[in-house]
Design an enzyme around this catalytic site. Structure first.
Site, PDB file in Angstrom:
ATOM      1  N   GLN A  45       9.372 -42.764   9.898  1.00  0.00           N
ATOM      2  CA  GLN A  45       9.282 -44.174   9.478  1.00  0.00           C
ATOM      3  C   GLN A  45       9.657 -45.130  10.604  1.00  0.00           C
ATOM      4  O   GLN A  45      10.271 -46.164  10.378  1.00  0.00           O
ATOM      5  CB  GLN A  45      10.167 -44.401   8.259  1.00  0.00           C
TER       6      GLN A  45
ATOM      7  N   ASN B 282       8.881 -60.423   0.040  1.00  0.00           N
ATOM      8  CA  ASN B 282       8.967 -59.074  -0.533  1.00  0.00           C
ATOM      9  C   ASN B 282       7.735 -58.230  -0.223  1.00  0.00           C
ATOM     10  O   ASN B 282       7.818 -57.007  -0.191  1.00  0.00           O
ATOM     11  CB  ASN B 282       9.163 -59.231  -2.054  1.00  0.00           C
TER      12      ASN B 282
ATOM     13  N   TYR C 228       7.849 -48.678  10.239  1.00  0.00           N
ATOM     14  CA  TYR C 228       8.441 -49.328   9.067  1.00  0.00           C
ATOM     15  C   TYR C 228       9.870 -49.779   9.406  1.00  0.00           C
ATOM     16  O   TYR C 228      10.261 -50.919   9.140  1.00  0.00           O
ATOM     17  CB  TYR C 228       8.438 -48.323   7.915  1.00  0.00           C
TER      18      TYR C 228
ATOM     19  N   GLY D 260       5.685 -53.402  -7.739  1.00  0.00           N
ATOM     20  CA  GLY D 260       6.705 -52.894  -8.649  1.00  0.00           C
ATOM     21  C   GLY D 260       7.998 -53.690  -8.598  1.00  0.00           C
ATOM     22  O   GLY D 260       8.563 -54.054  -9.632  1.00  0.00           O
ATOM     23  N   ILE D 261       8.483 -53.960  -7.404  1.00  0.00           N
ATOM     24  CA  ILE D 261       9.729 -54.727  -7.274  1.00  0.00           C
ATOM     25  C   ILE D 261       9.446 -56.218  -7.452  1.00  0.00           C
ATOM     26  O   ILE D 261      10.196 -56.936  -8.131  1.00  0.00           O
ATOM     27  CB  ILE D 261      10.403 -54.429  -5.914  1.00  0.00           C
TER      28      ILE D 261
ATOM     29  N   PRO E 279      16.673 -52.222  -0.318  1.00  0.00           N
ATOM     30  CA  PRO E 279      16.653 -51.214  -1.388  1.00  0.00           C
ATOM     31  C   PRO E 279      16.571 -49.798  -0.820  1.00  0.00           C
ATOM     32  O   PRO E 279      15.969 -49.568   0.223  1.00  0.00           O
ATOM     33  CB  PRO E 279      15.359 -51.526  -2.163  1.00  0.00           C
ATOM     34  N   GLY E 280      17.179 -48.869  -1.546  1.00  0.00           N
ATOM     35  CA  GLY E 280      16.891 -47.466  -1.314  1.00  0.00           C
ATOM     36  C   GLY E 280      15.653 -47.112  -2.123  1.00  0.00           C
ATOM     37  O   GLY E 280      14.979 -48.001  -2.678  1.00  0.00           O
TER      38      GLY E 280
ATOM     39  N   GLN F  24      14.848 -42.723   8.888  1.00  0.00           N
ATOM     40  CA  GLN F  24      14.126 -41.741   8.077  1.00  0.00           C
ATOM     41  C   GLN F  24      13.047 -41.139   8.967  1.00  0.00           C
ATOM     42  O   GLN F  24      12.315 -41.886   9.620  1.00  0.00           O
ATOM     43  CB  GLN F  24      13.487 -42.461   6.866  1.00  0.00           C
TER      44      GLN F  24
END
Ligand SMILES: NC(=O)c1ccc[n+]([C@@H]2O[C@H](COP(=O)([O-])OP(=O)(O)OC[C@H]3O[C@@H](n4cnc5c(N)ncnc54)[C@H](OP(=O)(O)O)[C@@H]3O)[C@@H](O)[C@H]2O)c1
Length: 249
Positions: free
Chosen positions: A155, A88, A158, A18-19, A188-189, A152
């Protein structure tokens, strides 16, 4: 603003995501030749290459040793680059299930998330650097996450990878800076990709939106434009920085 990217080659990993697709479109729109890194989605990469015209698919698998060397060699043979490297891609792995404590997650689950997402970026960076040094110009960006800095629940693995990318950039900038190479991080958020729209319940997206100062979640284009600046000639002297694209979160 002249981004100075015409005639330059950008390697974007995870360009089928997507990004990643928007990153590829942003660089292509500035006249760069774009090497579209994909792992499984060859059709998607070929479709995007046809759309962008001066772009081509290149297979790049984070979890296959030797894949980065092959991908960089293909890019070098085709167009001499890359001048810009945007790391990415991310192999998501499994998320820690609710009710499972951190220490109960077996290494068979988390080991691959850490090993296949951090070390491959270090490896690929080693491979793209010699050409950039020869040309006396290069731009590198790692796509992290604002969770690397804010944290988070659930996570941890990650976060370890994504925060590691920042530590990597902060040290690498010293080694490459004198050769005209800038290295930065974009964090990114929650970003409204197809995967997020389809996989995250509307009430969670709404909750996140309501906690965002700008009143909206980031779009993939928001992230791509930030990368475009950092990885262009318009960026003259920003290095070792992390820019969070999360509407103020
Ligand atoms: N979306 C968000 O809300 C968000 C928020 C913060 C940070 N980020 C970061 O932004 C980046 C892009 O995220 P996204 O949401 O666009 O992801 P996505 O839509 O799930 O796309 C993931 C991309 O990574 C590639 N990929 C997956 N496993 C791979 C592997 N083992 N080796 C090589 N490539 C692999 C996929 O390629 P194929 O499809 O070809 O296999 C795909 O192009 C990631 O680094 C992510 O951590 C995203």
């Amino acid at each position: 603003m002249d981004f100075g990217l015409a005639g330059r080659t950008t390697l974007v990993t995870g360009a089928t995501g997507g990004i990643g697709q928007e990153i590829a479109r942003a660089f292509a729109a500035e006249g760069a030749t774009v090497a579209l890194g994909y792992r499984n989605d060859r059709d998607g990469a070929e479709r995007l290459a046809r759309e962008l015209k001066d772009a081509f698919p290149v297979r790049y698998a984070l979890d296959e040793t030797g894949s980065a060397a092959e991908a960089v060699a293909v890019v070098r043979e085709r167009c001499g680059g890359p001048d810009v490297f945007v790391a990415n891609a991310f192999g998501w792995g499994r998320r820690r299930a609710r009710g499972v404590r951190f220490e109960e997650v077996p290494e068979s689950e988390w080991g691959a998330v850490v090993a296949h997402n951090l070390a491959p970026v270090v490896r690929a960076t080693q491979l793209v650097l010699p050409g950039m040094r020869e040309r006396g110009w290069g731009r590198i960006a790692f796509v992290s996450s604002h969770n690397a800095f804010g944290g988070q629940p659930g996570q941890e693995f990650y976060g370890a990878v994504k925060a590691g990318l920042y530590g990597f950039a902060r040290s690498l900038m010293w080694d490459v800076g004198p050769d005209g190479i800038l290295v930065n991080v974009v964090a990114p958020g929650l970003t409204l990709t197809e995967r997020v729209r389809g996989g995250l319940p509307e009430e969670i997206r709404e909750r996140e939106r309501s906690r965002t100062p700008t009143g909206r979640l980031s779009s993939p284009q928001d992230v791509a434009r930030t990368l475009l600046f950092l990885c262009s000639a318009a960026n003259g002297n920003v290095t070792g920085e992390s820019i969070t694209v999360a509407g103020g979160r």
